[in-house]
Scaffold this active site. Structure first.
Site, mmCIF file in Angstrom:
data_model
loop_
_atom_site.group_PDB
_atom_site.id
_atom_site.type_symbol
_atom_site.label_atom_id
_atom_site.label_comp_id
_atom_site.label_asym_id
_atom_site.label_seq_id
_atom_site.Cartn_x
_atom_site.Cartn_y
_atom_site.Cartn_z
ATOM 1 N N HIS A 49 71.075 -19.632 -4.734
ATOM 2 C CA HIS A 49 70.943 -18.725 -3.596
ATOM 3 C C HIS A 49 69.577 -18.045 -3.646
ATOM 4 C CE1 HIS A 49 75.384 -18.639 -2.952
ATOM 5 N NE2 HIS A 49 75.391 -18.857 -4.254
ATOM 6 N N TYR A 97 76.809 -12.927 -8.271
ATOM 7 C CA TYR A 97 76.127 -14.017 -8.970
ATOM 8 C C TYR A 97 76.289 -13.913 -10.485
ATOM 9 C CZ TYR A 97 73.730 -13.704 -4.472
ATOM 10 O OH TYR A 97 73.452 -13.622 -3.131
ATOM 11 N N HIS A 143 72.937 -23.054 -1.438
ATOM 12 C CA HIS A 143 74.050 -22.503 -0.663
ATOM 13 C C HIS A 143 74.159 -23.212 0.684
ATOM 14 C CE1 HIS A 143 76.141 -18.669 1.060
ATOM 15 N NE2 HIS A 143 76.975 -19.661 0.929
ATOM 16 N N LYS A 180 73.537 -21.277 6.951
ATOM 17 C CA LYS A 180 72.636 -20.779 5.910
ATOM 18 C C LYS A 180 71.448 -21.714 5.698
ATOM 19 C CE LYS A 180 74.999 -17.180 4.352
ATOM 20 N NZ LYS A 180 74.486 -15.841 4.336
ATOM 21 N N CYS A 229 69.602 -20.614 2.884
ATOM 22 C CA CYS A 229 69.480 -20.128 1.509
ATOM 23 C C CYS A 229 69.709 -21.273 0.523
ATOM 24 C CB CYS A 229 70.513 -19.019 1.334
ATOM 25 S SG CYS A 229 70.946 -18.559 -0.325
#
Length: 151
Positions: free
Chosen positions: A10, A37, A121, A132, A134
């Site tokens: 991420h 995380y 991600h 996303k 990311c």
């Protein structure tokens, strides 16, 4: 110990941060029980003030911090948390990937995770459904470089 099958990378989508700040964001704003995380990779700017002043704090430059214990399920990619390790790069679009490779080599080796299962991600079901981008890096290239490092 839970069965680990993948690593999900991420980015914080913030120009600054460190583990305690991200933990506060996750606990206070998202109501998680801890930081989502397992690992956080700092970019040298632990605070908004450091970022605004463009003053890197050397101890946070490329620092790899431990977030949530690996033994605990993360909160970073809905539907994929149960069997994954979450790694977050602090930043938006520009990253020094050397510490990421350090983390990935160690985790892939330690948990026998296939390189093909190192995902951004944006490559996960939740990331796709949420649109996303990311971690805003080319994960195919990351996997290619990672495979070469593991030879």
């Amino acid at each position: 110990m839970r069965k680990l099958n993948k690593i999900i990378v991420h980015c914080s989508d913030s120009n600054f941060g460190e583990v305690e700040l991200v933990r506060r964001w996750h606990v206070q704003e998202r109501h998680f029980d801890d930081i989502g995380y397992h690992f956080l990779i700092c970019n040298g700017y632990p605070t908004a003030e450091a970022w605004k002043a463009k003053k890197k704090v050397p101890k946070y430059d490329k620092l790899i911090e431990v977030g949530r214990p690996i033994s605990q399920i993360g909160s970073h990619a809905q539907g994929d948390n149960k069997d994954s390790i979450g790694v977050c790069l602090i930043g938006k679009n520009e990253f020094d990937l050397a510490p990421l490779y350090t983390v990935l080599v160690t985790l892939v080796d330690q948990y026998a995770i296939p390189v093909a299962n190192v995902l951004g991600h944006y490559e996960t079901k939740s990331g796709i459904s949420q649109g996303k981008t990311c971690p805003n890096i080319d994960m195919a290239l990351v996997r290619e470089q990672l495979a070469m490092l593991l030879l």
